[in-house]
Structures are given as C-alpha cells and as structure tokens.
Design a protein around this motif. Structure first.
Motif, PDB file in Angstrom:
ATOM      1  N   GLU A   1       1.706 -16.391  -1.259  1.00 43.99           N
ATOM      2  CA  GLU A   1       1.898 -17.103  -2.521  1.00 43.99           C
ATOM      3  C   GLU A   1       0.782 -16.695  -3.481  1.00 43.99           C
ATOM      4  O   GLU A   1      -0.405 -16.892  -3.191  1.00 43.99           O
ATOM      5  N   VAL A   2       1.171 -16.089  -4.580  1.00 39.70           N
ATOM      6  CA  VAL A   2       0.220 -15.726  -5.637  1.00 39.70           C
ATOM      7  C   VAL A   2       0.331 -16.782  -6.728  1.00 39.70           C
ATOM      8  O   VAL A   2       1.408 -16.977  -7.294  1.00 39.70           O
TER       9      VAL A   2
ATOM     10  N   SER B   1       6.035 -15.308  -5.238  1.00 37.96           N
ATOM     11  CA  SER B   1       6.271 -15.794  -3.883  1.00 37.96           C
ATOM     12  C   SER B   1       6.880 -14.645  -3.081  1.00 37.96           C
ATOM     13  O   SER B   1       7.947 -14.146  -3.427  1.00 37.96           O
ATOM     14  N   ILE B   2       6.190 -14.215  -2.041  1.00 35.61           N
ATOM     15  CA  ILE B   2       6.611 -13.057  -1.250  1.00 35.61           C
ATOM     16  C   ILE B   2       7.077 -13.552   0.109  1.00 35.61           C
ATOM     17  O   ILE B   2       6.313 -14.143   0.871  1.00 35.61           O
TER      18      ILE B   2
ATOM     19  N   ARG C   1      -4.746  -5.300  -4.708  1.00 39.56           N
ATOM     20  CA  ARG C   1      -6.100  -5.345  -4.169  1.00 39.56           C
ATOM     21  C   ARG C   1      -6.684  -6.752  -4.175  1.00 39.56           C
ATOM     22  O   ARG C   1      -7.743  -6.983  -3.575  1.00 39.56           O
ATOM     23  N   HIS C   2      -6.003  -7.680  -4.824  1.00 43.70           N
ATOM     24  CA  HIS C   2      -6.398  -9.086  -4.718  1.00 43.70           C
ATOM     25  C   HIS C   2      -5.967  -9.685  -3.378  1.00 43.70           C
ATOM     26  O   HIS C   2      -6.578 -10.650  -2.912  1.00 43.70           O
ATOM     27  N   PHE C   3      -4.909  -9.132  -2.788  1.00 40.54           N
ATOM     28  CA  PHE C   3      -4.373  -9.741  -1.580  1.00 40.54           C
ATOM     29  C   PHE C   3      -5.365  -9.697  -0.427  1.00 40.54           C
ATOM     30  O   PHE C   3      -5.397 -10.603   0.404  1.00 40.54           O
ATOM     31  N   ASN C   4      -6.141  -8.618  -0.340  1.00 38.07           N
ATOM     32  CA  ASN C   4      -7.179  -8.556   0.695  1.00 38.07           C
ATOM     33  C   ASN C   4      -8.587  -8.600   0.091  1.00 38.07           C
ATOM     34  O   ASN C   4      -9.562  -8.262   0.738  1.00 38.07           O
TER      35      ASN C   4
ATOM     36  N   ALA D   1      -9.683 -15.982 -11.692  1.00 38.63           N
ATOM     37  CA  ALA D   1      -9.151 -17.330 -11.475  1.00 38.63           C
ATOM     38  C   ALA D   1      -7.853 -17.205 -10.698  1.00 38.63           C
ATOM     39  O   ALA D   1      -7.207 -16.159 -10.699  1.00 38.63           O
ATOM     40  N   GLY D   2      -7.485 -18.287  -9.997  1.00 35.68           N
ATOM     41  CA  GLY D   2      -6.221 -18.317  -9.283  1.00 35.68           C
ATOM     42  C   GLY D   2      -6.388 -18.326  -7.776  1.00 35.68           C
ATOM     43  O   GLY D   2      -7.504 -18.337  -7.249  1.00 35.68           O
ATOM     44  N   GLN D   3      -5.260 -18.345  -7.089  1.00 40.79           N
ATOM     45  CA  GLN D   3      -5.242 -18.416  -5.631  1.00 40.79           C
ATOM     46  C   GLN D   3      -4.318 -17.354  -5.049  1.00 40.79           C
ATOM     47  O   GLN D   3      -3.292 -17.006  -5.643  1.00 40.79           O
ATOM     48  N   ILE D   4      -4.687 -16.871  -3.856  1.00 37.82           N
ATOM     49  CA  ILE D   4      -3.821 -16.029  -3.031  1.00 37.82           C
ATOM     50  C   ILE D   4      -3.702 -16.727  -1.681  1.00 37.82           C
ATOM     51  O   ILE D   4      -4.674 -16.789  -0.923  1.00 37.82           O
ATOM     52  N   LEU D   5      -2.542 -17.280  -1.395  1.00 37.74           N
ATOM     53  CA  LEU D   5      -2.334 -17.986  -0.142  1.00 37.74           C
ATOM     54  C   LEU D   5      -1.554 -17.104   0.820  1.00 37.74           C
ATOM     55  O   LEU D   5      -0.476 -16.598   0.478  1.00 37.74           O
TER      56      LEU D   5
END
Length: 413
Positions: A5-6, A49-50, A71-74, A81-85
């Motif tokens: 979830e981005v 949403s992946i 490159r934000h995913f890892n 700002a924001g979230q990578i779940l």
C-alpha cells in the motif's frame, strides 16, 4: 489482498525538502518549485494498492518519477512524506537493522544494467543474495543452480558476465533475484537495455515464471506495449504525479486524458484486447428445454434471427428462427432437437485472431470461458471498432444498427 500500500508519498529533492512540502501539497508546480527554491519535485501525493500475486506496472517517460517511486519500496530513497506498507508494516518506520532484514527477506531487485559483479562467476552472481543472507555455500549453490536452470542458463555456471550476451546477463540477474525466494520482485527497467527480440523473450520468460511462482512484481518501464503485455494493472506517471491507474483494458478503453491517449496511438489493440471485450451487451439465450413457441416470442421481441442455446452454463448450439418455426409446427415440446452447431472462440483469444475468424465466415461466433461456459456472442461491429478505431474518449451512445446490418449476427451486432 493488497501486498503493498502506497499512501500519499511525496518526494522533494534538495537540501531543505521539509520547508517546501506544504507548497507541494498546495499544488505548486514542479517548474515553479524549482524556480523558487532550487528543489526538484520527484513525487506528489502518490497512492497505489498493489495486489499480492500480481504484476503491477509503473510506467512513464523519462523524468516521470517511476524509478524514484520503486526505490521507495525498499527505501533506497527516503520519502519526504507518506507511507509504504508491506503486509501492513510501514517500511518508512523501520530502523536500520530492521530495514536490512526486510531488504534481505521481503524484496529482491532486478536492475536495468544487470548489476552483476564482473569478477564473480555466473553461479556466484546468482547466489550472491543468498551469501548476503548467510546461507551455507552448498545450499546457496544448489539453489542458484536451480534458478539458473529455470531461466535457461544451465551449463553456464562457470562463465563470467563478460562472456555472456546482454539477454543472458539479465537472466543471471533474474535468477539472483529469484534465488532469495523473496515475496516481492522489483524490476526497474529490467528489459529496456535489451534488443527487441531478446526483450520479447525475457517477457515470455517472466510470464512463464510468474505463472508458476505467483510473485508480487512491481515492474518499471517506459514502453506501453511492454506494460500492456505484462501488467495485471498499470499506473502511469507524469512529472511525479499519478495520471491514471487501472487494468490494461481500463486504460485502452477509457483513457483519462489527452496525455494517456497520446501513449495509445501506436498500440496494436488487437493484441491486447480479447474476445471477451467484444461481446454483445444484450445477448439472447435460451435453454434446451425452451418451448418453440416461447422461443419464437423471444426472438420476435428483439427481432433476432437466432439465439444461443445453453445446456446448463455450456453452449449447446444455436437456434435459428426458421428452425424454431418448424419445431413449433411439428408440435415439439422443446427446442433440443432443432439446434445447429455454433462455432466459438475462447474469451482469451486476441481480437486480431478473432477478426481473422470473422472475415472467413458470416456465421455467428460464441465466446466461451476456460471451462466451456458461454460468455456471449461476438459483436462484429464492436470487434472492428476496437481493432481499427482510435480511442476518442467520447461517452456518446453508439447509433442503432440499420435493419440490413442486423442479419450479420441475428441483431447481435
């Protein structure tokens, strides 16, 4: 189920991104931000949403932000700002040791320029991720050999990268990523450095592996044909913003704006869309036990010359109006003995293949699913429209067919 979830990701490049975050949130353009502050807007308010087990393609032209996003995913790049779940865990909040373990176990990455170690053999390159994880030599070599075999490189274990072609080097990179058995595979322009023929072969290889492995794959590309071929869903970025996200069919049939339409101009839609997209929206179906008089009533109500007949969910044949009249005159209880065979095509058949079939026969064609279940009847006019007509984005209804056109498929045009 969402694997990744981005949520509302922003990225501003420069010495003081926090000072300009509010301005970016308020909509300050990329150009204006650079002019006023010397900072570059990389991403603005990206949410995705992946799904688990899907290939999710992120595409755009150079400078769109696609490689920045992956490159934000890892956390090779830190967000402003924001979230990578990932499986509900916020990657942004992980501490250094936790992040290291996360990278080793959850995600593998395949790079555009292969990223192989030139002084190591093919086997050692394929086993490199396992070595980082601390796997014993015998086990990592065994696993690396297995994945080299899966990507067609059995027998090349003792070679060095410079002894391989570009396509073979990329296969080593893919084997290395798969050997760690990570749940998520990040592929950043992984095939773009390859010649067209090798690139197509690598796409085939990836699709074949995905059919067996069911990984969650995030695939970056600037090539729409590649995106349409590989992606379960596609996200298109422009200047760091998400312009449209959806299935390949969503994007082909309902482009969000002129920018998306410009991407679609040269796409061979016949190879992307399939028979299921060209079914008539109002099919008339009967059952084997339908009374002939009732069948005639239903045909007359729609002014159809025939109807598909089902046996349960499966296609049993086609009832022509003349045969229904003969059955009624003969006093038949049902239409089961008055059917003709009806040719069919699988729902997965590409429209280019379907169009070729339609050109060879004037007879109606049914569309069937994987288990032979009836899905619909092909609309000839819709096939031609989808294959040959450029998308206009118009929501105006199509005109009704003229009376002479109706006979081409029993009014199912």
């Amino acid at each position: 189920m969402s694997k990744i979830e981005v949520r509302n990701i922003y990225k501003i490049f420069g010495p003081h991104p926090d000072r300009w975050l509010a301005a970016a949130r308020e909509g300050l353009s990329k150009e204006a931000l650079l002019e006023r502050s010397g900072h570059t807007l990389g991403l603005r308010d990206i949410s995705l949403s992946i799904e688990e087990g899907h290939i999710h393609v992120i595409m755009g032209l150079s400078g769109s932000g696609k490689s920045t996003l992956i490159r934000h995913f890892n956390r090779l790049i830190e967000p402003s700002a924001g979230q990578i779940l990932v499986d509900g865990v916020d990657v942004v909040s992980l501490k250094p040791r936790e992040l290291e373990r996360f990278r080793q176990s959850k995600m593998s990455m395949v790079f555009q320029r292969f990223g192989l170690l030139p002084h190591r053999t093919v086997l050692d390159n394929a086993a490199y991720g396992l070595a980082v994880q601390g796997v014993r030599r015998a086990e990592r070599d065994e696993r690396a050999r297995h994945w080299l075999e899966q990507v067609g490189l059995s027998g090349f274990e003792a070679q060095y990268p410079h002894q391989l072609s570009g396509g073979m080097q990329q296969r080593v990179g893919l084997a290395r990523a798969l050997a760690t058995d990570a749940e998520i595979l990040l592929m950043d322009e992984a095939f773009s450095a390859l010649d067209p023929l090798i690139r197509h072969e690598m796409q085939d290889q990836l699709l074949a592996l995905q059919a067996k492995l069911n990984k969650t794959i995030v695939f970056i590309t600037h090539d729409l044909d590649e995106a349409l071929r590989l992606g379960n869903r596609i996200a298109i970025l422009k200047d760091g913003e998400l312009i449209q996200e959806g299935t390949p069919e969503d994007i082909l049939l309902s482009p969000a704006n002129d920018y998306i339409e410009s991407f679609l101009q040269d796409v061979n839609r016949g190879k992307v869309l399939n028979a299921s997209h060209a079914c008539n929206e109002r099919p008339l179906t009967l059952t084997m036990r339908t009374n002939p008089a009732r069948a005639l009533e239903r045909l007359a109500a729609r002014d159809y010359d025939y109807a598909a007949v089902l046996d349960g969910k499966r296609l049993a044949g086609v009832l022509m109006r003349a045969d229904a009249q003969n059955a009624a005159q003969a006093g038949a209880r049902d239409i089961s003995r008055h059917l003709s065979d009806m040719a069919s095509v699988p729902a997965s058949a590409g429209l280019d293949e379907v169009l070729a079939r339609l050109l060879r026969t004037p007879e109606p064609l049914a569309v069937t699913g994987e288990q032979g279940e009836f899905i619909g009847v092909l609309s000839r006019s819709k096939v031609v429209e989808l294959v040959t007509t450029a998308t206009t984005g118009s929501n105006e209804p199509e005109p009704e067919p003229a009376a002479g056109e109706a006979a081409e498929s029993g009014q199912l045009v």
